[in-house]
Motif scaffolding. Structure first.
Motif, PDB file in Angstrom:
ATOM      1  N   GLY A  80       0.989  -1.237   0.150  1.00 58.98           N
ATOM      2  CA  GLY A  80       0.008   0.007  -0.116  1.00 58.98           C
ATOM      3  C   GLY A  80       0.752   1.215   0.007  1.00 58.98           C
ATOM      4  N   CYS A  83       0.559   4.048  -2.500  1.00 54.03           N
ATOM      5  CA  CYS A  83      -1.046   4.375  -2.569  1.00 54.03           C
ATOM      6  C   CYS A  83      -1.289   5.561  -1.932  1.00 54.03           C
ATOM      7  N   ARG A 143      -5.062  -0.235  -6.926  1.00 51.44           N
ATOM      8  CA  ARG A 143      -3.571   0.016  -6.513  1.00 51.44           C
ATOM      9  C   ARG A 143      -2.767   0.256  -7.892  1.00 51.44           C
TER      10      ARG A 143
END
Length: 173
Positions: A80, A83, A143
């Protein structure tokens, strides 16, 4: 140069990062491991006790610190990391950093992740391959817009670690 490895969980960032670092005679760091060391808590415990917002703030702080204060580093990011908090733009604007997206297909990711669900809190609750496939597909769709901003994309499906490392080295130099 700092090689920043980006991709979904189980795309090979940590495994390939260690091999690449050894081949280049660079240091290797997994950002999640680094955060755990600095915060003296597991990432899952940081999420539970301090929340995702806190985690994302320290993740960005340590990412920037590592990119500003290192050379000859292979850095594996959490899935992550690119992002949130404009991290991907920071990576792309760090002159000495080269971002590499290790891209794996949904079937490859499902195959790799179904045996290690218990070690991954994000997917531990998914009881069937169908639910895992659906989750990964949705997550990857969200993503991929960030992952695709990487300077280089290398597909990891049906390739040996040696072949991927060879391709990485060719794209880096």
């Amino acid at each position: 140069m700092i090689v920043v490895l980006i991709g979904y969980m189980a795309s090979g960032k940590s495994t390939l990062g260690r091999i690449l670092a050894k081949k280049l005679n660079y240091d290797f760091l997994d950002l999640d491991d680094y955060i755990e060391e600095k915060e003296q808590l597991l990432v899952s415990d940081i999420f539970k006790s301090k929340g995702e917002i806190y985690f994302r703030k320290v993740e960005t702080l340590y990412l920037k610190m590592l990119l500003e204060n290192n050379t000859k580093l292979v850095l594996s990011l959490g899935g992550g990391t690119p992002c949130y908090s404009d991290n991907m733009n920071f990576i792309r604007n760090t002159v000495k950093a080269k971002s590499i997206y290790l891209k794996a297909s949904i079937p490859t990711l499902v195959s790799r992740l179904k045996t290690e669900k218990s070690k991954r809190p994000l997917i531990a609750h998914l009881e069937t391959d169908e639910l895992l496939t659906e989750f990964i597909g949705k997550h990857l769709f969200e993503r991929s817009q960030f992952y695709n901003l990487s300077e280089v994309t290398i597909t990891t499906d049906n390739k040996t670690e040696e072949a991927i490392i060879e391709e990485l080295v060719l794209k880096l130099f």
